[in-house]
Each structure stands twice: as C-alpha cells, then as structure tokens.
Design a protein around this motif. Structure first.
Motif, PDB file in Angstrom:
ATOM      1  N   GLY A   1       0.803  -1.208   0.000  1.00 45.20           N
ATOM      2  CA  GLY A   1       0.000   0.000   0.000  1.00 45.20           C
ATOM      3  C   GLY A   1       0.840   1.263   0.000  1.00 45.20           C
ATOM      4  O   GLY A   1       2.051   1.234   0.241  1.00 45.20           O
ATOM      5  N   ALA A   2       0.175   2.394  -0.259  1.00 45.50           N
ATOM      6  CA  ALA A   2       0.892   3.663  -0.369  1.00 45.50           C
ATOM      7  C   ALA A   2       1.403   4.155   0.974  1.00 45.50           C
ATOM      8  O   ALA A   2       2.486   4.743   1.063  1.00 45.50           O
ATOM      9  CB  ALA A   2      -0.020   4.719  -1.001  1.00 45.50           C
ATOM     10  N   ASP A   3       0.642   3.930   2.042  1.00 47.66           N
ATOM     11  CA  ASP A   3       1.072   4.442   3.344  1.00 47.66           C
ATOM     12  C   ASP A   3       2.364   3.789   3.820  1.00 47.66           C
ATOM     13  O   ASP A   3       3.185   4.426   4.491  1.00 47.66           O
ATOM     14  CB  ASP A   3      -0.024   4.228   4.382  1.00 47.66           C
ATOM     15  CG  ASP A   3      -1.016   5.392   4.418  1.00 47.66           C
ATOM     16  OD1 ASP A   3      -0.817   6.353   3.653  1.00 47.66           O
ATOM     17  OD2 ASP A   3      -1.981   5.337   5.193  1.00 47.66           O
ATOM     18  N   ALA A   4       2.582   2.520   3.480  1.00 50.34           N
ATOM     19  CA  ALA A   4       3.838   1.859   3.868  1.00 50.34           C
ATOM     20  C   ALA A   4       5.009   2.501   3.133  1.00 50.34           C
ATOM     21  O   ALA A   4       6.092   2.682   3.712  1.00 50.34           O
ATOM     22  CB  ALA A   4       3.773   0.368   3.564  1.00 50.34           C
ATOM     23  N   LEU A   5       4.804   2.842   1.867  1.00 50.62           N
ATOM     24  CA  LEU A   5       5.849   3.531   1.112  1.00 50.62           C
ATOM     25  C   LEU A   5       6.135   4.889   1.749  1.00 50.62           C
ATOM     26  O   LEU A   5       7.299   5.301   1.885  1.00 50.62           O
ATOM     27  CB  LEU A   5       5.405   3.698  -0.341  1.00 50.62           C
ATOM     28  CG  LEU A   5       6.435   4.241  -1.328  1.00 50.62           C
ATOM     29  CD1 LEU A   5       7.578   3.250  -1.533  1.00 50.62           C
ATOM     30  CD2 LEU A   5       5.775   4.559  -2.672  1.00 50.62           C
ATOM     31  N   ARG A   6       5.103   5.584   2.149  1.00 50.52           N
ATOM     32  CA  ARG A   6       5.268   6.888   2.786  1.00 50.52           C
ATOM     33  C   ARG A   6       5.962   6.755   4.146  1.00 50.52           C
ATOM     34  O   ARG A   6       6.797   7.585   4.511  1.00 50.52           O
ATOM     35  CB  ARG A   6       3.910   7.574   2.941  1.00 50.52           C
ATOM     36  CG  ARG A   6       3.229   7.921   1.621  1.00 50.52           C
ATOM     37  CD  ARG A   6       1.846   8.500   1.845  1.00 50.52           C
ATOM     38  NE  ARG A   6       1.927   9.787   2.497  1.00 50.52           N
ATOM     39  CZ  ARG A   6       1.878  10.977   1.894  1.00 50.52           C
ATOM     40  NH1 ARG A   6       1.738  11.026   0.574  1.00 50.52           N
ATOM     41  NH2 ARG A   6       1.975  12.089   2.559  1.00 50.52           N
TER      42      ARG A   6
ATOM     43  N   HIS B   1      -3.884   8.167   4.357  1.00 50.77           N
ATOM     44  CA  HIS B   1      -4.971   7.208   4.174  1.00 50.77           C
ATOM     45  C   HIS B   1      -5.431   6.653   5.522  1.00 50.77           C
ATOM     46  O   HIS B   1      -6.625   6.596   5.814  1.00 50.77           O
ATOM     47  CB  HIS B   1      -4.520   6.065   3.259  1.00 50.77           C
ATOM     48  CG  HIS B   1      -4.043   6.513   1.915  1.00 50.77           C
ATOM     49  ND1 HIS B   1      -2.723   6.872   1.681  1.00 50.77           N
ATOM     50  CD2 HIS B   1      -4.690   6.658   0.734  1.00 50.77           C
ATOM     51  CE1 HIS B   1      -2.591   7.221   0.416  1.00 50.77           C
ATOM     52  NE2 HIS B   1      -3.763   7.104  -0.182  1.00 50.77           N
ATOM     53  N   LEU B   2      -4.487   6.248   6.362  1.00 52.41           N
ATOM     54  CA  LEU B   2      -4.840   5.714   7.671  1.00 52.41           C
ATOM     55  C   LEU B   2      -5.493   6.791   8.527  1.00 52.41           C
ATOM     56  O   LEU B   2      -6.473   6.529   9.244  1.00 52.41           O
ATOM     57  CB  LEU B   2      -3.589   5.168   8.368  1.00 52.41           C
ATOM     58  CG  LEU B   2      -3.786   4.655   9.806  1.00 52.41           C
ATOM     59  CD1 LEU B   2      -4.816   3.539   9.850  1.00 52.41           C
ATOM     60  CD2 LEU B   2      -2.456   4.182  10.388  1.00 52.41           C
TER      61      LEU B   2
END
Length: 1010
Positions: A689-694, A837-838
């Motif tokens: 997911g994108a939040d893990a990348l962030r 997102h979270l």
C-alpha cells in the motif's frame, strides 16, 4: 490540598520515577477477559481469552464494557489497496489542494517543485522526493497555512529526443517532426509519473501543473534570458567546452557524471629542449640534450600541444638517468617518485626555480619543425606527473586560459563525433581520438623516441550523464553565461539561505567556485530555441531586447514550435528590424541551437512562483541538484533580481538497495514503487500500500543514502500495524462516547487523566517541532515513544478497570474517555502528514464528527495550555516513583494481589499523595488505581506488626518547585502484603469479602444498571 495551594507554583522537577511510569508490566487481572462478541482487542493493548458462559465470571459478561469497533486491526492484500483508493475518493484527496487554496489563511507556505525528467517510469527516487515534499505540505496545510505547490516536469533535452527517435529507428526527420515525436514521448512519461504521484497520495491540483514545453513557461524563460543578455551576462564565444561525441552536443558541468573507475592510457613523454633558458645556458655547460618530461592521461591531445607549462615558484632539476644517460627536466619534488617509476637512479645535474625556465623552447615530439615554448602557469600542481604540464589550448579549460594570456593558437583537431580532423595530420585524420587515435599517437611517440613510459591510470573521468560514455573537451562557438561575474553575489545571498543539512552548504559553494562559465547552447532540436538570428554574410548575431521580446510573445501564444513553423518575416517583422537598426530580413537566418535544459528548469522560479516576489520558502531535491537545479535557479535569480529564489534548501540522499548499492537491473536490486504498493507476481513481494511507502520515506534518514528493500518495507508495514492496534484500542473504548456532549472538563477529571492531557500537550509540541524542522523521522520516534511508554505501558494498563467495569456514564469513565478521545485525535492528526490514508480512515470511525467532514479540512493537533496544571505533574510522578518501588519489590507477580502500605513523613510529598487518596485506606482511590494494588493505605510510618511475608522497599522523590525555591527530597517506605480479600468474579480485582461474590463497587454498578 497541595494542588490548590501551589496553583502559582512552577511544576518543574529535577527527578521522577520514570522507570515506574514506563514499566506497567503487571496488568490488572480483569483485563484478560473478552466479554463482547464484537470485541477484538489489540495484542499490544491486552489480548483476550474466551470465557465459559456457565462460569461465575461468564454470567457477568454482558455487564462489562469491553472495546467494540469495526475498525480493522489489519488490512492486507487487495482489501488494503481497495481501502486506500476508497479513502482517496471519500475524503476528497483530488480536491484537497484546490480547497485549501480557496480558504482564507494568514500565511502562505510555498514549496517549489523541482521538475522530474519526463523520460521514464516512476521510480523510488521519485517516491522519496515527492513524498518528502508532500509530508511537509500536508503538515503546513493542517496547521492553517495556504500551501503553494505546483508540480512540474522537465520536458526538453537529448534523452527524450533520442528515446523518441529510437522508437522509429534510423530515419531522416525534420526538426518539427523530431519535436512532435519527443513531445509525445514526454507526455506519455508524464502521464505515467503523474498517475503514480497521485496514487502515493501527493496533494496537488494535478490539472494545473507546469511543463517546460508550455508556451507560457517558455515565454517566461525567454524573459529571464533577455534580462541576462541585456546585462551582458550572456555572450557568444569560441572556447573549449565539455563535448559528448556520443550525442554530438556541448554539455554543461551539471550534465556530467564522473566515473571513478575510468581507465586512461597515461604516458610519460619528452619534449626536447632545443633552446635552453638563459639561466641554464649560462650556468651549465653539460645541459645539451636535455628534454622536458611531461605526463598526461590524454595522449590523443599531444598533436594539439602548443606549450609546456611550469610553476614559477617551484624548484626544478635536471636529472641524469643512470641506465641511459638521458637528461630530463622535472620538478625537484617529483624526482624520487620518478626514479622508482622508471626503475633507475636519477642523478641531479642542477636545480633551478621555475621562473628561471623562462625563454626555453622545446621541439614538438610528433610534428617536425614545430616549436613549443615553456610558459609559467598557476594551474600546475605537484600531486602527480612531473611538475611540467603538456598544454593543448583547444582541449583543456586551463590550457585555454594560458593560450588566451599568451596569444597561443587554439586549433581544434577533433570533430563533433570525436574523430581527428585533417588538422591533426594525415596519419591521424578520421581516427576516433579516444580509441584507435590514441593507439596511433602512442605509436608515433615510440617511433620518434619520445615515449618514456606508458601505464594504465584509473581515475575519475567525466561521462555524458545520458549516454554514459566519456566526453572530451573541444572548442566550439557556443552561447555562455558569465558565471564568474555572478559567483560572488551568489555566494553572498546563499549565506542567507538555510541549508539542511548544513554540511551541504560547502558543496554548493565549491560547485559555484568550479564554474567559471556556463555553456547554455545545445545542438539539438528538442528544446527552447535560442532566439538569435545570424547575418548570412558576416555571421554576426542579431539578438537584443526587441527581438527577444517579440519571440517571447510568439512563444506564449503559439509555443516554441513556431520558431520552425513561421516564416522568417513573422519572427523578424519590420518594426523589430527597425528598432534593432538591422538590415532587411532576407539578410538573416534563424539560429539552430536550443537552450540547455538546466536553463529551462533554472528559470522555473520566474514561470511558476507567484508575484510580486517569486520566492519559495523551500526547495527540496536530491544531492545531485547541488550542481544542477539548485545552482541554475540561484544563478538565474541572482542575475535578474540579486536574490536567491528560495529561503531554504533541503538536500536529501539517494535511494539505494538494502546493501547500500546503487540500484541497477543487472544487479537485480531495483525496487519498483508500483510493485511496493500493489504487490508483484513473486510471493515475496506482497502489496504494502501507499502508506507503507510513505512510512519508509518518513522513517528514513533522508540526509544520507536511503536504503529500501524487503526488510525496510516489512518493518514499515509492521510499524503501521502496531499503530493500527493502538488506534483500534482507542476507537473501541470510545463506543457510545460523543465528545460534544459527554466530554468532562479537565478540572473535574481524575488526576491521572489530567496528567495524561499534560503528556499529550508535551507530545504535540515535540511532534510539531519535528515536522517544522523537516524531520519526519523524529516525528515517528516521538510518536512511537509516546505510544509505547506513555500509553501502552502506562496509561492503558492502569485505566482498563475503570473503562470496563465502571458505570457507562460515570464521571470516572467519562473522564477517561475524554482523554482517550483527545489522544486519538492528537495521534490521528500527528500521523496524517505521513499516513494520510490511515488518518482519514481513523477519522471516519472516530466520534464527534459530522458526516462528510474530513481530517485534512479540520486542522492540526489541538492542545491546551490549561492542561499543564501546577502541582499535577508532581502528584502523579511522585506516585509513579512509589509505584516503581512497589513493582520492583514484587517482580513477576500480580500487583492486584497485594495490599500496599505507603509511609511518608508529613511534608510536600505526603500532601501530594493525599490529593490522590483522601482517606487513610482505600480500594478505589486514584492512588490505588495508579498502584494497581488491591488496597492502598497512606500513613506517616509503617506499622510495627507487619506479617512475616511482607515485602519492604524504600525510595525517595525530589520535589523541585519555583526553580529551586521550594525544594524537598522526600523519603518513603512501602510494605506489600498478599491480600486476604477474594477476587470479584466480575472485575477480577481482589476486593470481595468472600469468593464468587461481587465486590461492593460491582454490586453498586449492577444494582444501578438494574
């Protein structure tokens, strides 16, 4: 009580029981049961076990208020991806930037986007850069500033042109056809990159980006060009430039990559000294036959030699070789190294200063009859070689300076493809200078007896950053910016710019020092044409404010393609020719060169930033831009406005593999951000997911090389899951709580709850400071410390009994829920810049919000100064010091199974503890809750008749008020005795009179519920 008596007293202290507050290892027994079917308690906040419905405990299952929420503890795979995209749609990610631009704000924050190159797919370098910027932008927006951030792309240049042509194969296209194909290629790359940036959650108006191929942008760029030209900073000249034979164009310093493993064929060769300097001729009779020994890593330039340079202040010696008797003139300090290199003794026949070599004339080793003077020069060094430098003015920057001073000939002996021309002689013509041409030159030196030694030399050498092939230096007629006249001012304004990290400032200054001029013309089709016309007969350039202004207007209306599309009469109309005092239009031809893409992007401040003062608060780019965009932006802005285009610079490192290696397909260590988010075909590449990348970006030390790989990504995912667990616990315990109607005033709260608000305020200040200092990694560390130390190990472990077993609407429970809601709100907002997102997902589940309200439209972390009450800190932390001694005295045992007696002599500490427990002994006081004991007794001295199994301990707590005016080191003693009370079947605290009977508290709760 002391809390009232010390309302004007500072709450600073010198020492407190931090270990106790952090420990919290022995949990209350009532917390291990799962009474509600909807309950899913996080592992970090207390796992649950099933309860037998027929047991005495099971019959009270429905009376316990366990956490309940449909917020998922973990999201994986497609569910995670679908949820992130759903959040983006529901919470208006696409409209957020426009919304915040329209709202009223007292201050603006401008982060100017350095344009990524539009020639490929998005990669982790893009992710690192764009997410870093987005974290700061979202933080600034949340704290109430109006963010100015316009994403852009660098669209011109040779790499795009070559890739566009490569798709077609060999063909002969017009400039306009090449430009059309290149533009299409760039647009496709932009579309792919833009889609990725949006998926990463980067906040921007993606319909209003800037592109360097837009007519309006090109017009603004030409305005900068015109202003610099009118000041005499842009000129045309014939001088050496870095030239790429592989792409047949001039290059600027910023377009070079230095290969540290390049291998050159270095040679030592002699130039016979035909005319001795006067000093040598008068003082030494046996100097006949002396040869000057030179060293070079570029043998192909020997045919272009025009002089041999020496250092005037250095010492030089004539040395006689023991093995051949040959006489060599070299720098004295290089003699020992040369003797070892040549494998022979060198006998000194005389020593002279460099200035005494004046007037000497050598014979060229490969060109019969050509004389080569000995000349002084300051660029001669003694680190390598012989202290005498072979000088080919056409093929060296410093050599050219010598030629300009001494009026030497500057003859270029290689063409645009790097092949020798006829000027190099018939034996060399058409040979590639750096390949077979070098072989031939070395062969010619051998034949003439001038070659003394050849050896491989591994050194750093400039390569074309696009083709990855070596460059050469050759003179050509190009357009230049005189950076020498700008450097001092640039350095001056740079001192007023904040640089992060500060260590990068030295690199910026040294790169400015190295650049004496900037070649801005390129021999390509895909770019902004230099608006110059040339006289057909004289070759004289026609360029002035009238011609450039007219072309700029055309570019703004039609785009730069009109340079090739329009007839010359439209580019040079009569009124422009008249103002320029030029001849008829038919006397001129349009120029064919385009501007360097670093000038394209370096003028972005003029095209993108807002008037009246186009100046950004911040530029954020990788360290390669120290000599690139940072510098070109600085130079153009200083040239036009005498100021920097930025107030601060953030210089981050590169993304590398987990082993610290540069990513390459051949090594198989390339990390694709799209695969990171969506997962790959390999089971080892799940969807993060994108939040893990962030999170990976935020957690990294971005000021060094940033490592990425499976370990880093798994760590990011696990950290987010742990955070989700905490957020789930908070949400679960807020079921049925509405802060708008149920919130308790801090003054009415229990002291522990007030203290938690005090800690929350400290947390909010720390995390705000971290973001303000562009240190998202510190923000994460502050977050994790707050969760692990202050929440999970301390507050959560203490308050669960109150949350689960007190009446739903009781003051104590509502007090606790009020704090949990404040904590949830603070945590959610503080993670929002990193995990948007979270954060929005949590906000959708959190109580007290109107439907359709989103976190990012509701502001930054809220905290109140009234949360810092005098005396509160000392009361709770004093109790924590006692708690620490208590828990240390019963290692591995359950605190709830002990009755605790606390003995403190009358004084400040005793009064503090009285504020937590007014009665002498209690099973339900605030002090008992903090101790997590069955019963707590507060007394001035321990009883003498303690049971044999009593556990004793002692300690002290230093109270330091009003900066030391009130200072008291209070001792305390404790006695822990196994309790005789029975365990309550509902709350499982040891507070019942008989087994299987409810304790008084639970009887009261159930009778009230009935």
């Amino acid at each position: 009580m002391l809390l009232c008596r010390t309302s004007a007293v500072s709450q600073s202290i010198a020492r407190w029981g931090s270990t106790a507050r952090r420990r919290g290892a022995v949990l209350h027994p009532a917390l291990s049961f799962n009474y509600r079917s909807c309950q899913s308690v996080s592992s970090t906040e207390g796992k649950t076990q099933p309860v037998d419905a027929g047991s005495s405990q099971g019959q009270y299952r429905d009376s316990v208020l366990l956490p309940c929420t449909d917020f998922p503890m973990k999201l994986t795979g497609q569910k995670l991806l679908d949820r992130e995209l759903e959040i983006q749609r529901m919470c208006g990610f696409a409209e957020l930037y426009s919304w915040q631009r329209e709202r009223k704000a007292k201050k603006e924050f401008c982060l100017h986007d350095g344009p990524p190159y539009a020639n490929g797919d998005p990669h982790v370098g893009h992710a690192l850069n764009k997410i870093l910027k987005d974290i700061r932008n979202r933080f600034e927006m949340l704290r109430g500033r109006q963010v100015h951030y316009v994403p852009g792309w660098d669209c011109h240049g040779m790499p795009i042109e070559l890739k566009a042509l490569g798709e077609l194969g060999p063909s002969s296209l017009s400039a306009l056809q090449i430009r059309q194909k290149a533009r299409q290629f760039a647009e496709r790359a932009i579309a792919r990159q833009k889609a990725a940036f949006q998926r990463w959650g980067v906040m921007a108006d993606w319909d209003k980006c800037y592109y360097t191929f837009d007519g309006a942008y090109e017009a603004a760029q030409l305005k900068v060009f015109q202003e610099m030209h009118s000041k005499g900073l842009i000129y045309q000249d014939y001088k050496p430039v870095f030239w790429s034979p592989s792409s047949r164009t001039a290059l600027a310093e910023a377009e070079l990559e230095y290969n540290p493993e390049h291998v050159s064929r270095a040679i030592y060769t002699t130039f016979p000294l035909d005319t001795l300097p006067a000093k040598l001729a008068s003082e030494a009779e046996d100097m006949k036959g002396v040869s000057v020994l030179v060293w070079t890593t570029q043998p192909w330039t020997i045919p272009a030699n025009q002089a041999v340079c020496y250092m005037p202040n250095a010492q030089y010696s004539v040395l006689k070789r023991a093995d051949s008797g040959q006489l060599l003139l070299v720098a004295t300090e290089r003699a020992a190294g040369l003797a070892a290199l040549l494998g022979t003794e060198l006998e000194s026949k005389g020593t002279f200063t460099g200035s005494e070599l004046e007037g000497g004339i050598c014979r060229h080793p490969t060109i019969p009859g050509k004389e080569v003077p000995l000349l002084p020069a300051n660029h001669v060094t003694m680190g390598k070689g012989t202290g005498l430098v072979h000088t080919a003015p056409a093929h060296g920057m410093e050599d050219f300076s010598v030629a300009s001073h001494f009026k030497l000939s500057v003859e270029c002996i290689v063409d645009e493809e790097g092949r020798f021309t006829e000027l190099a002689g018939p034996e060399l013509a058409n040979l590639r200078a750096m390949d077979e041409g070098t072989d031939k030159v070395i062969c010619m030196l051998k034949e003439s007896g001038a070659l003394v030694r050849e050896e491989p030399c591994v050194h750093s050498y400039p390569y074309d950053w696009r083709t990855k092939k070596p460059v050469i230096i050759r003179p050509s007629k190009q357009w230049f910016i005189n950076t020498a006249s700008l450097k001092d001012k640039a350095k001056e304004v740079l001192q007023k710019v904040r640089v992060m990290p500060e260590s990068a400032r030295g690199g910026l200054l040294s790169m400015l020092d190295r650049r004496t001029y900037w070649c801005i013309s390129r021999q390509r089709s895909w770019g902004v044409p230099i608006p110059v016309f040339y006289h057909k007969d004289t070759g004289e350039a026609l360029i002035n404010k009238h011609t450039v202004s007219h072309i700029s207007t055309l570019f703004k209306e039609k785009g730069s393609d009109c340079w090739w599309e329009l007839p010359l009469e439209s580019l040079l109309p009569p009124e422009v020719l008249k103002k320029s005092k030029a001849g008829p239009v038919e006397d001129y031809v349009r120029g064919e060169d385009v501007l360097d893409i670093w000038f394209d992007s370096g003028a972005s401040w003029a095209a993108v930033l807002e008037e009246p003062e186009p100046r950004a608060d911040m530029y954020v780019e990788g360290k390669d831009q120290i000599g690139g965009w940072f510098q070109s932006s600085l130079l153009t802005s200083v040239a036009v406005r005498n100021k920097a285009p930025y107030k601060s610079l953030v210089v981050h490192g590169f993304a590398v593999s987990e082993k610290g290696e540069k990513m390459s397909k051949s090594l198989g260590n390339v990390v694709d951000p799209q695969v990171v988010i969506n997962g790959g075909t390999d089971p080892t590449t799940p969807a993060y997911g994108a939040d893990a990348l962030r999170w990976w970006v935020a957690e990294s030390n971005v000021f060094s090389e940033v490592q990425i790989g499976p370990t880093a990504l798994r760590s990011a995912r696990d950290s987010i899951n742990k955070l989700r667990n905490t957020l789930k616990f908070l949400l679960g315990n807020l079921q049925g709580f509405d802060p708008r109607t149920h919130a308790v005033d801090p003054k009415e709260m229990q002291y522990l709850d007030q203290y938690m608000l005090h800690l929350l305020r400290g947390y909010s200040i720390k995390v705000t400071d971290a973001y303000s200092e562009f240190d998202a990694g510190r923000a994460i560390r502050v977050l994790q410390a707050f969760i692990n130390r202050d929440l999970s190990s301390f507050y959560f472990s203490i308050i669960k009994d109150r949350l689960y077993c007190e009446p739903e609407g009781s003051l104590g429970r509502r007090s606790c829920q009020t704090v949990l809601e404040e904590v949830l709100d603070g945590l959610t907002r503080s993670i929002a810049p990193i995990l948007p997102h979270l954060a929005e997902e949590v906000y959708l589940h959190a109580p007290g919000h109107d439907e359709g309200e989103t976190l990012f439209r509701s502001g930054w972390v809220k905290s109140s100064s009234v949360w810092r009450r005098p005396g509160l800190e000392e009361a709770v932390e004093g109790a924590c010091a006692i708690r620490d001694s208590f828990l240390s005295s019963i290692p591995g045992k359950n605190a709830a199974q002990y009755d605790l007696t606390v003995a403190i002599e009358p004084g400040l500490l005793f009064e503090l503890m009285e504020s937590l427990q007014e009665e002498p002994t209690s099973t339900c006081s605030q002090l008992t809750e903090l101790m997590m004991s069955a019963r707590t007794t507060l007394t001035s001295s321990l009883p003498r008749d303690l049971p044999a199994d009593t556990l004793l301990a002692s300690g002290s707590f230093l109270i330091n008020l009003e900066g030391g005016v009130i200072r008291e080191d209070s001792a305390f003693s404790i006695a822990a005795v196994p309790t005789s009370a029975a365990r309550c079947p509902r709350c499982r605290r040891h507070t019942s009179d008989t087994p299987d009977c409810l304790c008084p508290r639970c009887q009261s709760v159930l009778s009230g519920a009935a």
